[in-house]
Structure formats: C-alpha cells, structure tokens
Design a protein around this motif. Sequence first.
Motif, PDB file in Angstrom:
ATOM      1  N   ASN A  56       0.796  -1.234   0.000  1.00 21.02           N
ATOM      2  CA  ASN A  56       0.000   0.000   0.000  1.00 21.02           C
ATOM      3  C   ASN A  56       0.827   1.282   0.000  1.00 21.02           C
ATOM      4  O   ASN A  56       0.260   2.370   0.027  1.00 21.02           O
ATOM      5  CB  ASN A  56      -0.972   0.007   1.186  1.00 21.02           C
ATOM      6  CG  ASN A  56      -0.272   0.045   2.519  1.00 21.02           C
ATOM      7  OD1 ASN A  56       0.877  -0.375   2.642  1.00 21.02           O
ATOM      8  ND2 ASN A  56      -0.958   0.547   3.531  1.00 21.02           N
ATOM      9  N   LYS A  57       2.163   1.166  -0.019  1.00 23.61           N
ATOM     10  CA  LYS A  57       2.947   2.404   0.035  1.00 23.61           C
ATOM     11  C   LYS A  57       3.158   3.017  -1.340  1.00 23.61           C
ATOM     12  O   LYS A  57       3.463   4.194  -1.460  1.00 23.61           O
ATOM     13  CB  LYS A  57       4.301   2.159   0.699  1.00 23.61           C
ATOM     14  CG  LYS A  57       4.197   1.516   2.065  1.00 23.61           C
ATOM     15  CD  LYS A  57       3.266   2.259   2.993  1.00 23.61           C
ATOM     16  CE  LYS A  57       3.064   1.524   4.298  1.00 23.61           C
ATOM     17  NZ  LYS A  57       1.941   2.071   5.073  1.00 23.61           N
ATOM     18  N   VAL A  58       2.999   2.211  -2.381  1.00 25.32           N
ATOM     19  CA  VAL A  58       3.358   2.682  -3.730  1.00 25.32           C
ATOM     20  C   VAL A  58       2.422   3.818  -4.167  1.00 25.32           C
ATOM     21  O   VAL A  58       2.883   4.847  -4.684  1.00 25.32           O
ATOM     22  CB  VAL A  58       3.325   1.521  -4.748  1.00 25.32           C
ATOM     23  CG1 VAL A  58       3.940   1.957  -6.063  1.00 25.32           C
ATOM     24  CG2 VAL A  58       4.072   0.306  -4.204  1.00 25.32           C
ATOM     25  N   ARG A  59       1.127   3.645  -3.926  1.00 27.13           N
ATOM     26  CA  ARG A  59       0.180   4.697  -4.335  1.00 27.13           C
ATOM     27  C   ARG A  59       0.466   5.995  -3.579  1.00 27.13           C
ATOM     28  O   ARG A  59       0.322   7.094  -4.122  1.00 27.13           O
ATOM     29  CB  ARG A  59      -1.256   4.269  -4.026  1.00 27.13           C
ATOM     30  CG  ARG A  59      -1.759   3.091  -4.844  1.00 27.13           C
ATOM     31  CD  ARG A  59      -3.163   2.766  -4.372  1.00 27.13           C
ATOM     32  NE  ARG A  59      -3.702   1.549  -4.913  1.00 27.13           N
ATOM     33  CZ  ARG A  59      -4.426   1.455  -6.032  1.00 27.13           C
ATOM     34  NH1 ARG A  59      -4.684   2.547  -6.740  1.00 27.13           N
ATOM     35  NH2 ARG A  59      -4.895   0.300  -6.425  1.00 27.13           N
ATOM     36  N   LYS A  60       0.822   5.890  -2.295  1.00 31.64           N
ATOM     37  CA  LYS A  60       1.120   7.100  -1.516  1.00 31.64           C
ATOM     38  C   LYS A  60       2.371   7.776  -2.072  1.00 31.64           C
ATOM     39  O   LYS A  60       2.434   8.995  -2.207  1.00 31.64           O
ATOM     40  CB  LYS A  60       1.360   6.743  -0.048  1.00 31.64           C
ATOM     41  CG  LYS A  60       0.153   6.166   0.673  1.00 31.64           C
ATOM     42  CD  LYS A  60       0.549   5.839   2.101  1.00 31.64           C
ATOM     43  CE  LYS A  60      -0.573   5.235   2.917  1.00 31.64           C
ATOM     44  NZ  LYS A  60      -0.219   5.026   4.316  1.00 31.64           N
ATOM     45  N   LEU A  61       3.379   6.944  -2.401  1.00 32.36           N
ATOM     46  CA  LEU A  61       4.652   7.504  -2.884  1.00 32.36           C
ATOM     47  C   LEU A  61       4.503   8.176  -4.244  1.00 32.36           C
ATOM     48  O   LEU A  61       5.273   9.077  -4.572  1.00 32.36           O
ATOM     49  CB  LEU A  61       5.717   6.408  -2.923  1.00 32.36           C
ATOM     50  CG  LEU A  61       6.214   5.974  -1.537  1.00 32.36           C
ATOM     51  CD1 LEU A  61       7.013   4.667  -1.631  1.00 32.36           C
ATOM     52  CD2 LEU A  61       7.069   7.070  -0.871  1.00 32.36           C
ATOM     53  N   GLY A 205      -2.264   1.021  10.274  1.00 31.20           N
ATOM     54  CA  GLY A 205      -0.905   1.136  10.797  1.00 31.20           C
ATOM     55  C   GLY A 205      -0.692   2.565  11.273  1.00 31.20           C
ATOM     56  O   GLY A 205      -0.627   2.857  12.469  1.00 31.20           O
ATOM     57  N   THR A 206      -0.639   3.484  10.300  1.00 32.43           N
ATOM     58  CA  THR A 206      -0.609   4.913  10.632  1.00 32.43           C
ATOM     59  C   THR A 206      -1.921   5.580  10.212  1.00 32.43           C
ATOM     60  O   THR A 206      -2.109   6.765  10.459  1.00 32.43           O
ATOM     61  CB  THR A 206       0.570   5.604   9.919  1.00 32.43           C
ATOM     62  OG1 THR A 206       0.514   5.269   8.523  1.00 32.43           O
ATOM     63  CG2 THR A 206       1.897   5.152  10.486  1.00 32.43           C
ATOM     64  N   GLY A 207      -2.787   4.831   9.550  1.00 29.31           N
ATOM     65  CA  GLY A 207      -4.145   5.304   9.265  1.00 29.31           C
ATOM     66  C   GLY A 207      -4.342   5.970   7.911  1.00 29.31           C
ATOM     67  O   GLY A 207      -5.473   6.297   7.544  1.00 29.31           O
ATOM     68  N   GLY A 208      -3.276   6.152   7.138  1.00 28.28           N
ATOM     69  CA  GLY A 208      -3.395   6.901   5.886  1.00 28.28           C
ATOM     70  C   GLY A 208      -4.185   6.181   4.805  1.00 28.28           C
ATOM     71  O   GLY A 208      -4.907   6.820   4.029  1.00 28.28           O
ATOM     72  N   THR A 209      -4.071   4.865   4.765  1.00 27.06           N
ATOM     73  CA  THR A 209      -4.800   4.109   3.744  1.00 27.06           C
ATOM     74  C   THR A 209      -6.302   4.242   4.003  1.00 27.06           C
ATOM     75  O   THR A 209      -7.078   4.593   3.106  1.00 27.06           O
ATOM     76  CB  THR A 209      -4.354   2.632   3.784  1.00 27.06           C
ATOM     77  OG1 THR A 209      -2.931   2.606   3.682  1.00 27.06           O
ATOM     78  CG2 THR A 209      -4.970   1.829   2.669  1.00 27.06           C
ATOM     79  N   ALA A 210      -6.681   4.000   5.259  1.00 25.95           N
ATOM     80  CA  ALA A 210      -8.101   4.114   5.625  1.00 25.95           C
ATOM     81  C   ALA A 210      -8.588   5.550   5.422  1.00 25.95           C
ATOM     82  O   ALA A 210      -9.696   5.777   4.925  1.00 25.95           O
ATOM     83  CB  ALA A 210      -8.292   3.691   7.080  1.00 25.95           C
ATOM     84  N   HIS A 333      -5.818  -5.954   0.256  1.00 23.17           N
ATOM     85  CA  HIS A 333      -4.552  -6.656   0.547  1.00 23.17           C
ATOM     86  C   HIS A 333      -3.382  -5.671   0.387  1.00 23.17           C
ATOM     87  O   HIS A 333      -3.066  -5.253  -0.725  1.00 23.17           O
ATOM     88  CB  HIS A 333      -4.414  -7.841  -0.397  1.00 23.17           C
ATOM     89  CG  HIS A 333      -3.364  -8.832   0.008  1.00 23.17           C
ATOM     90  ND1 HIS A 333      -2.923  -8.962   1.310  1.00 23.17           N
ATOM     91  CD2 HIS A 333      -2.665  -9.750  -0.702  1.00 23.17           C
ATOM     92  CE1 HIS A 333      -1.993  -9.907   1.370  1.00 23.17           C
ATOM     93  NE2 HIS A 333      -1.820 -10.393   0.163  1.00 23.17           N
ATOM     94  N   THR A 334      -2.736  -5.343   1.498  1.00 19.96           N
ATOM     95  CA  THR A 334      -1.790  -4.214   1.512  1.00 19.96           C
ATOM     96  C   THR A 334      -0.329  -4.624   1.624  1.00 19.96           C
ATOM     97  O   THR A 334       0.547  -3.763   1.711  1.00 19.96           O
ATOM     98  CB  THR A 334      -2.137  -3.287   2.705  1.00 19.96           C
ATOM     99  OG1 THR A 334      -2.236  -4.090   3.884  1.00 19.96           O
ATOM    100  CG2 THR A 334      -3.436  -2.535   2.468  1.00 19.96           C
ATOM    101  N   TYR A 335      -0.053  -5.937   1.647  1.00 23.61           N
ATOM    102  CA  TYR A 335       1.337  -6.389   1.841  1.00 23.61           C
ATOM    103  C   TYR A 335       1.943  -6.804   0.502  1.00 23.61           C
ATOM    104  O   TYR A 335       1.350  -7.602  -0.229  1.00 23.61           O
ATOM    105  CB  TYR A 335       1.356  -7.577   2.810  1.00 23.61           C
ATOM    106  CG  TYR A 335       2.749  -8.023   3.185  1.00 23.61           C
ATOM    107  CD1 TYR A 335       3.580  -7.195   3.932  1.00 23.61           C
ATOM    108  CD2 TYR A 335       3.226  -9.268   2.796  1.00 23.61           C
ATOM    109  CE1 TYR A 335       4.859  -7.604   4.281  1.00 23.61           C
ATOM    110  CE2 TYR A 335       4.508  -9.679   3.146  1.00 23.61           C
ATOM    111  CZ  TYR A 335       5.316  -8.834   3.894  1.00 23.61           C
ATOM    112  OH  TYR A 335       6.578  -9.224   4.237  1.00 23.61           O
TER     113      TYR A 335
HETATM  114  C1  LIG Z   1       1.559  -4.300   4.832  1.00 21.48           C
HETATM  115  C2  LIG Z   1       0.924  -3.101   5.434  1.00 21.48           C
HETATM  116  N1  LIG Z   1      -0.411  -3.058   5.519  1.00 21.48           N
HETATM  117  C3  LIG Z   1      -1.048  -2.018   6.063  1.00 21.48           C
HETATM  118  C4  LIG Z   1      -0.352  -0.943   6.563  1.00 21.48           C
HETATM  119  C5  LIG Z   1      -1.124   0.160   7.187  1.00 21.48           C
HETATM  120  O1  LIG Z   1      -1.246   1.267   6.349  1.00 21.48           O
HETATM  121  P1  LIG Z   1      -1.413   2.696   6.975  1.00 21.48           P
HETATM  122  O2  LIG Z   1      -0.111   3.060   7.616  1.00 21.48           O
HETATM  123  O3  LIG Z   1      -1.758   3.542   5.820  1.00 21.48           O
HETATM  124  O4  LIG Z   1      -2.495   2.607   7.990  1.00 21.48           O
HETATM  125  C6  LIG Z   1       1.048  -0.920   6.476  1.00 21.48           C
HETATM  126  C7  LIG Z   1       1.869   0.195   6.992  1.00 21.48           C
HETATM  127  O5  LIG Z   1       1.724   0.760   8.010  1.00 21.48           O
HETATM  128  C8  LIG Z   1       1.696  -2.031   5.905  1.00 21.48           C
HETATM  129  O6  LIG Z   1       3.042  -2.083   5.810  1.00 21.48           O
END
Ligand SMILES: Cc1ncc(COP(=O)(O)O)c(C=O)c1O
Length: 362
Positions: A56-61, A205-210, A333-335
């Motif tokens: 999920n970091k690619v879209r933010k980057l 995690g840090t909440g940005g995706t949500a 799925h964010t991993y």
């Molecule tokens: C695999 C994975 N999923 C979900 C998250 C949570 O995303 P976010 O930090 O945007 O809440 C992270 C990072 O924190 C992550 O590395």
Amino acid sequence: MKSIKTVPSTFCTLPKISLAILPTPVQRLQNIEQHLGLSPIYVKRDDRSGLLYGGNKVRKLEYLLADAVKTRHTTVLTIGPAGSNHVLATATYAQAIGLNAVAVIFPRVDTPAVRRNLVATLRAGADVRPCRSALTVPLGWLEGAAIAACAETDDPQAKILAYNIPAGGSSPVGCVGYFEAFLELMEQFRSMGKPIPSRIYVALGTGGTAAGLLAAISTLPVATEVVGVQVTPKIVVRRSTILTLAQQTLDLLAQSGCAQAQCTVREEALRVVTNQFGDGYGKVTPQAQKAMATAYELEKLELEGTYTAKTFAALLEDLATAPPHDTGVLYWHTYSSVELPVEPDPDIPERFKPLLQPADSP
Ligand SMILES: Cc1ncc(COP(=O)(O)O)c(C=O)c1O
C-alpha cells in the motif's frame, strides 16, 4: 539532478509520478465464500501494486515523491520501525527515480521478514540511521534531518533540506493515493456491473490508507463502510487520527482543483476494530495464525502476521457473527507480494542488531 517526469492527475492539480501498476486486480475469494456459505467476498490485490515492490505504500509515494520533486528536494527523509515496509518502499522508489533517501528506524520484533526488509532497504542505497528506542525518535528524527540537510546536490537551485515523509507515508498528500484508489475501485465495480461492497476491511498502521478511502467515500453517494483494523498502538493511530487525516485530505484536494472534495468527512462511514491487536504491534495472535492458514489453504493468498492476517481475521470474525445482507465485503490486501532480491536469512550489520527484539519481549 536528472529531470523526473510527473504525470497529471485526472481529478486534481497535484503532481504524480507514475510508479504503480494500476489498476490492481479485484478478485472473488470463491473458495472462502463456499467454505463460509456467504458471498460475495472480494480482495483488492494491492500486493501487486508495483514491479520493484508492491503493497500500500506505492500509491502514496506516487504523490509524496512528486511533491518532493515539485518542491525541489533531492533527498527524502522518513521514519519507521526496523524492517518497515514503508521505509523499504520509500528507499526503493526514491532510488528508482534518482532521489536520496534517509531513514530513521527504531526497535521492532525480530522476524525473518523484518530482517529481509532491513537488508533490502540498505541495498536500495538508503542512509539508514538506527535509534535505540522509539522514545528517542524525535531525537533520531532531528539527527536524520540534519544529515539530510548536508546531503550533496549538484543543482545550486535545489533546496538541500530533506522532504519529510511521515511514518507510513500518511500525510494528506500521501492519502491522496488512496482517495484515487477508491475511485479506481468504483470504476472496476461499475465495469463489472456489480454494486460496490458494503464493507472494506483494511489494516490501520498509521491510518493513511483508511483515511484516503474514507475521504473518497465521503464525496460519493455510496453506502460503503471502511472497517479499519487496529494493529499499531492507539498512540500511533486512533479513530480521531483517521477522521482528521481524511478531512485534511479533502481540504487539500479541494484547494487543488477537485470540486467534489469540498465536503465534510462522513464519520459514520468509518468503523475501527480494536480486538485483533493482541499483545502488540508485530505480535501474531492465534486468530491471525488461523486467518493466515485459511487464506493460504483455500485461496493461496499469503498474509503476514503484523498487518494483513489481523485484518483478515477481523473480516472472518465479522462474517461469522454479523454478515452483511447485501453487496458483500472486500479485503484490501496491503502487503507486497513481490519477491525481494535478498537471501532467506541475511546477515544484519552489527549496528542494527540491537534494534531487533525477541518476540517474547514485553
Ligand atoms: C503491509 C501493510 N499493511 C497495512 C499498513 C497500514 O497502512 P497505513 O499506515 O496507511 O495505515 C502498512 C503500513 O503501516 C503495511 O506495511
């Protein structure tokens, strides 16, 4: 500095650098549907969002690195736990487009995946600065900033101060990536002729995706709820963090030519689930173990214990106790599922070893 090409966004004037492979697929988890006797259950495959590294970091980057370039920075500075996915993604994509990356990292539960991520980050050329405790992070942060400020640049016009990317890439600029991701999802369901699911499960995690997803939902006539599953302590993220970040994202977009973002965040479209947290960040729970096994055995979907297995466990638990009667649910799925070019048990340089804590530490 070599020139870096930005692409125009379709819904706002913010610059974007094309890093991701989009759209990511949406699939049905038909074996799990059969197993539970419930349907539809979808997965959004952001694990396949990038060639070099997914998740999920690619879209933010795409937005963060473009903002760094627009503001004439040649170095980005970020922070995260040792072996952080976000730090690895930042190092990887900064290197790919010719920016320097400095990362301040702090202790984390030791796992093979953490070790491999840490080594991959170092191999991506990032200047990684260990911090002995998360409590000394502000100190480490300043130290990192000072180092970045000294980074050399060939361009006399360029600012030498680093562009600060917060943990997880969760600034309003980063969240725009997930605002856009929801629009992408809407378009995918429209072209399939199916209604958008009534719940989206995503790790917090840090909440940005949500926050990005919630911001987009707030602008649209959809009855979709974001179910954020807490995997980091409340000091890092809580309901109010996400609501604030979502509103800041809407405000940024409204100022950047996106008329539909002139609205207030819809608080009722966010639910935060806290009962999957277990003993702490990175500590796998029995429910997460079970979710991991179910996803793999029935769908060959690989989850990990820190974020995605806890999120999938929340989805399974909800479906067992309170299944929706309507348009189904979606697991985001964010991993990253991209194979890292790192051996299974790599050597860790001495100065990073104190950061890797045994799993049973308090
Ligand atoms: C695999 C994975 N999923 C979900 C998250 C949570 O995303 P976010 O930090 O945007 O809440 C992270 C990072 O924190 C992550 O590395």
